[in-house]
Structure formats: structure tokens, C-alpha cells
Write a protein that holds these residues in place. Structure first.
Motif, PDB file in Angstrom:
ATOM      1  N   ALA A 101      51.405  17.186  -2.399  1.00  0.00           N
ATOM      2  CA  ALA A 101      51.143  17.548  -3.794  1.00  0.00           C
ATOM      3  C   ALA A 101      49.649  17.694  -4.058  1.00  0.00           C
ATOM      4  O   ALA A 101      48.842  16.888  -3.606  1.00  0.00           O
ATOM      5  N   SER A 102      49.302  18.727  -4.818  1.00  0.00           N
ATOM      6  CA  SER A 102      47.918  18.918  -5.247  1.00  0.00           C
ATOM      7  C   SER A 102      47.586  17.925  -6.355  1.00  0.00           C
ATOM      8  O   SER A 102      48.470  17.270  -6.915  1.00  0.00           O
ATOM      9  N   ASN A 103      46.314  17.829  -6.687  1.00  0.00           N
ATOM     10  CA  ASN A 103      45.925  16.942  -7.781  1.00  0.00           C
ATOM     11  C   ASN A 103      46.541  17.379  -9.103  1.00  0.00           C
ATOM     12  O   ASN A 103      46.863  16.539  -9.951  1.00  0.00           O
ATOM     13  N   GLY A 104      46.690  18.684  -9.300  1.00  0.00           N
ATOM     14  CA  GLY A 104      47.333  19.146 -10.520  1.00  0.00           C
ATOM     15  C   GLY A 104      48.760  18.643 -10.628  1.00  0.00           C
ATOM     16  O   GLY A 104      49.192  18.178 -11.692  1.00  0.00           O
ATOM     17  N   SER A 105      49.502  18.706  -9.527  1.00  0.00           N
ATOM     18  CA  SER A 105      50.887  18.224  -9.523  1.00  0.00           C
ATOM     19  C   SER A 105      50.944  16.715  -9.710  1.00  0.00           C
ATOM     20  O   SER A 105      51.791  16.199 -10.450  1.00  0.00           O
ATOM     21  N   LEU A 106      50.036  15.992  -9.043  1.00  0.00           N
ATOM     22  CA  LEU A 106      50.013  14.541  -9.184  1.00  0.00           C
ATOM     23  C   LEU A 106      49.677  14.128 -10.611  1.00  0.00           C
ATOM     24  O   LEU A 106      50.251  13.180 -11.154  1.00  0.00           O
TER      25      LEU A 106
END
Length: 269
Positions: A101-106
């Protein structure tokens, strides 16, 4: 969420059930956030499903854990099983992987971000006009699926791909998702789809003839990292630049402001 709630309210039986239990949009937001941030996505047969398991949601995420290695669904026991990803000692915190997961998703799904996230990426969604003539080309531009053992998340996904039956009523949107990373800022599939989207019907016919004369499928030519045609590539890159500029303008803060905010946050936030 407002659109989802409106869709639920438009169904009389569902609206009556929600009203009978006194459930409004705030309760729906809470339920959505709970499932989004607490559920585990696991493979069950040929499908991926999201499960809510008490106490499982207490495990924290670590990029040091390989995606897919820390937990899964045991068909024989009909249970969600967590395994130790490292030889943890007594009292030591055990971690799982929330996936690549990217930081945006996290941030959206778990309410946190990592200063160093090897899976960090920018998501770009492209929509192209698809008709019966372009259908095969757009399908074949997709990259080959990565091997199941690969830790990195796939940088390509079909979001909306009409079938030939649907195209009998006319052109339909063909939507793809691409992940841009620092290591791979211009994936070949992204460039290929932008090139294809910029081709007019006349240009498409001309390129099809060139590819046929060269004995190469057009989709292979469009996927080539080498410049295909100066005018086409300039048009494709200019269109992609506009897409990325719009995404950048949509961010409410600058990168410098984000860094300053992270500096003030808790060390493990």
C-alpha cells in the motif's frame, strides 16, 4: 459516501430497514470507516474477500513484512490465520503486512503514513474511448501479470473494460489504473495507453498499416519505450503532463508542508 448513501436511500426496502433501526448517514460513515480500516483482505478460493476478525485489527503494519506472508484464510479450519513473520521474542511487538500500500492508501484506510514507504506511489487513472475497432488494441496494451511471488504491487489494473457485446450500442469508456513510483515514474503500459488515446481514427489506420508492413502487432509498437513518432510522443507526453499537473494542483498541501507536519507527528505515526 454521500453518493453511496443516496443510492441506498433510493431503494425503498433498504431505506425502510435503515429507518426502522434509526440508522442515518453518520452511522453509515462509521460502519464504512470501520470496515475500511479494520477488515483483512484474504484469498478465498478464486476470490478475494474482506473479513472482520476481533483482535486481528490490533496488528500494526510494517513494510519489512512481505505482502501476503503474514496472514491468510485457512480453508480447512475456516479461520483467518496469522503467522509470525520474524522470530519475535517475548513481549516484542509482532507486525503484519497491510499489503503493498502507498502512503495515500494507508492514510485513507488506516489513518497513518510512513516516512519511508517502499510501496509509495502516485495513482493515475486514464479513460479512453473504446469502440469495436480499438477494443483488441486496448486489451493487448496491458502488461503481463507479475508472478504471484512478486512482493511489489501490480502497477496496472483494469477498472472498466467493456466487452464486445456492450460495444454494439456504441463506444464505451475504457478505464485503466497505473501506479507511478520513484523507481518507475513512466511505466511502459501508461505510455502505451496515452499514445493510443491520442491516435485519431485516421492515424490509427496509418499506424496499423505500418505495423503490418513491419510484421509487428501495433500494441507491441505502442508499448516500446523507444520514441515511436516525434509528434505522437510529444502529444502523448503533453497530455500526461496535464493529467499529472491537475493531480498536483488538487493536493491541499505542498510536499514541504507535509514534511513539516510529519516532523511534528509522533515518531511511529
Amino acid at each position: 459516501l454521500e453518493a453511496d448513501w443516496a443510492a441506498l436511500q433510493s431503494q425503498p426496502a433498504v431505506a425502510a430497514l435503515l429507518s426502522r433501526h434509526g440508522l442515518g448517514i453518520e452511522a453509515y460513515r462509521w460502519a464504512y470507516a470501520t470496515v475500511k480500516s479494520r477488515a483483512a483482505e484474504v484469498g478465498m478460493g478464486d476470490e478475494k474477500k474482506r473479513l472482520l476478525a476481533p483482535r486481528f485489527d490490533m496488528f500494526n503494519h510494517s513494510t519489512a513484512v512481505a505482502p501476503g506472508s503474514s496472514h491468510g484464510y485457512d480453508e480447512a479450519r475456516q479461520q483467518l490465520v496469522v503467522v509470525a513473520a520474524a522470530p519475535y521474542g517475548a513481549g516484542e511487538q509482532a507486525f503484519i503486512s497491510y499489503g503493498g500500500a502507498s502512503n495515500g492508501s494507508l492514510l485513507l484506510g488506516g489513518g497513518f503514513a510512513l516516512r519511508r514507504n517502499r510501496f509509495d506511489a502516485v495513482e493515475v487513472t486514464l479513460t479512453a474511448k473504446c469502440d469495436a475497432r480499438r477494443w483488441l488494441l486496448l486489451m493487448m496494451l496491458a502488461p503481463e501479470a507479475p508472478p504471484p511471488s512478486q512482493e511489489e504491487p501490480p502497477n496496472f489494473e483494469y477498472l472498466q473494460a467493456p466487452d464486445q457485446e456492450q460495444l454494439r450500442d456504441g463506444p464505451k469508456p475504457f478505464v485503466t489504473r497505473h501506479l507511478l513510483t520513484a523507481a518507475n515514474p513512466l511505466p511502459p503500459a501508461l505510455l502505451a495507453y496515452v499514445r493510443a488515446e491520442r491516435l485519431s481514427d485516421v492515424e490509427l489506420e496509418a499506424y496499423e498499416k505500418k505495423a503490418k508492413a513491419a510484421g509487428t502487432p501495433l500494441w507491441e509498437a505502442l508499448r516500446s519505450p523507444a520514441p515511436l513518432d516525434a509528434a505522437l510522443d510529444l502529444a502523448a507526453l503533453a497530455a500526461l503532463r496535464r493529467v499529472l499537473a491537475d493531480k498536483l494542483d488538487a493536493y491541499p498541501t505542498t510536499a514541504e508542508q507535509d514534511e513539516a507536519f510529519l516532523d511534528k507527528a509522533e515518531p511511529d505515526a
